[in-house]
Design an enzyme around this catalytic site. Structure first.
Site, PDB file in Angstrom:
ATOM      1  N   GLY A 149      -0.201 -11.099  59.265  1.00 22.74           N
ATOM      2  CA  GLY A 149       0.166 -10.119  60.217  1.00 22.74           C
ATOM      3  C   GLY A 149      -0.735  -9.365  60.840  1.00 22.74           C
TER       4      GLY A 149
ATOM      5  N   SER B  70      -4.016 -15.089  55.799  1.00 19.21           N
ATOM      6  CA  SER B  70      -4.627 -14.568  56.861  1.00 19.21           C
ATOM      7  C   SER B  70      -4.971 -12.884  56.570  1.00 19.21           C
ATOM      8  CB  SER B  70      -3.430 -14.647  58.059  1.00 19.21           C
ATOM      9  OG  SER B  70      -3.764 -14.329  59.203  1.00 19.21           O
ATOM     10  N   ALA B  71      -4.070 -12.152  57.120  1.00 13.46           N
ATOM     11  CA  ALA B  71      -4.205 -10.318  57.041  1.00 13.46           C
ATOM     12  C   ALA B  71      -4.515 -10.217  55.522  1.00 13.46           C
ATOM     13  CB  ALA B  71      -3.589  -9.607  57.567  1.00 13.46           C
TER      14      ALA B  71
ATOM     15  N   HIS C 109      -8.694 -17.850  59.781  1.00  8.27           N
ATOM     16  CA  HIS C 109      -8.681 -18.531  61.400  1.00  8.27           C
ATOM     17  C   HIS C 109      -9.788 -18.664  61.806  1.00  8.27           C
ATOM     18  CE1 HIS C 109      -4.281 -17.659  61.360  1.00  8.27           C
ATOM     19  NE2 HIS C 109      -4.638 -16.293  61.026  1.00  8.27           N
TER      20      HIS C 109
ATOM     21  N   GLU D  70      -8.657 -22.863  59.626  1.00  6.00           N
ATOM     22  CA  GLU D  70      -7.218 -23.137  59.214  1.00  6.00           C
ATOM     23  C   GLU D  70      -7.161 -24.267  58.273  1.00  6.00           C
ATOM     24  OE1 GLU D  70      -5.319 -22.821  63.015  1.00  6.00           O
ATOM     25  OE2 GLU D  70      -5.244 -20.744  62.885  1.00  6.00           O
TER      26      GLU D  70
END
Lengths: 239, 239
Positions: free
Chosen positions: A91, A123-124, A160, A195
């Protein structure tokens, strides 16, 4: 240190379902565990903690692992202290790190990881496992008092990671340029994680997983490409 | 307020030279002025203040305007107080804003703009003219004590605004999604300024310039497209 980490670039690759591409690695990380604590603070798209938890719960349920959201507990610190494993979802990295500090979870998370509790991030949640959040791609939609992150590994991660598009006419900086600018102000290595890629950390050993090479940026010198089979352990000795 | 601003999305559009696409508007902004003070703090690609100043100086020299870099003065505050006009160039918005605070230029810049001194910015220099830097696209390569910016206008700007690429398989957020997330935490409108676009502010009036529409995001409701001929003055009344 008995670290046991799975740091995933993205929860969802193009054409696969939520966490699907990482399923085999997640199962290995959580071998023998029956439950996992989910930290939904990054709120992708601004969704609620409960909605985000429901999404993650569904994925883990099919693997026989019971998932609870940290917001379901009266005492978040205690929930971390007693968790069998922790998963921090993706997020917005600024929103995530701010909430981790506000709820005083940074030190408890570090302590549990030192003790060997399995940690996974996407991700985050992968970005905050690094030294600072200074190489996030996210928009700084809230202010956070420091960019110092959980520091479960001694380098920064750029999830990413995106190669430049040679056909683009857009004048914004490439990811390489941004990370080179980062190194005008910071010393730690940066791992550009494409990714579908993951970093698996066990103790002081690190391994790249997934179909793509990783792009490693040191403060000086040109960026380097590393395949999954190549030795990345020097990253664990970074200052 | 006798504001006189030219807020440019990007210094260089695809296929044109530095500041070339904005030449006519820059000349109008600086009509009757002989000199401009350049603030090179954003250091694109990490170049030095002097090298960046030399680049900007060359562009203004051809228009008969003498440009000096703020770093050439012993007293930066005095340089701002005595400037005929100010130009803040692009680069990294976090590096820029941190240096503006460190050198105590935020309040002097606001004061001079209130008095009618022409201000122009490109990219990061446009971003810091807004309410906060919370809608920058830049990487947070240094920490800054607050995201509050110069607040020369009462809304936020997203320079280099980029429409989603329908052919992309990349799972990173679109710009629309990022700005929607911003509005979960912030109230002020956001103007997505495409490359080649500019905002011209005179007093309490604002006008969009350049070949593209701007995309305006309010805290609630869908994003809206505004052409250069359409009335954007409601933005100047934002809280």
């Amino acid at each position: 240190m008995s670290r046991n980490l799975l740091l995933i670039s993205t929860s969802t690759t193009h054409g696969t379902g939520y966490l699907e591409h990482a399923e085999a690695e997640i199962k290995k990380l959580l071998e023998g565990k029956k439950s996992i604590l989910f930290i939904p603070y990054a709120r992708p798209g601004g969704i609620s903690h409960n909605d985000y938890t429901a999404k993650a719960r569904k994925a883990f349920a099919q693997w026989g692992i019971s998932l609870t959201g940290v917001q379901e507990y009266d005492d978040a610190v205690k929930a971390v202290r007693e968790a069998e494993a922790v998963f921090i979802g993706g997020g917005n990295t600024f929103v995530l790190l701010r909430q981790l500090y506000q709820n005083k979870l940074v030190e408890p998370l570090r302590e549990r990881v030192r003790q060997g509790m399995p940690y996974m991030g996407t991700s985050a949640g992968t970005n905050v496992a690094g030294k600072t959040i200074g190489t996030t791609n996210d928009m700084p939609i809230v202010h956070v008092k420091t960019f110092d992150a959980l520091q479960l590994v001694p380098f920064n991660i750029n999830p990413h990671f995106l190669d430049p598009d040679p056909s683009s006419t857009h004048m914004g900086e490439t990811r390489d340029t941004r990370i080179a600018e980062f190194h005008h102000h910071n010393r730690q290595p940066v791992v550009g994680l494409r990714e579908g890629s993951m970093l698996r950390v066990q103790g002081d050993k690190i391994q790249l997983l997934g179909p793509h090479p990783a792009r490693v940026f040191l403060q000086t010198g040109k960026p380097m490409e590393f395949k999954a089979s190549e030795d990345l352990n020097f990253l664990m000795e970074a200052y």
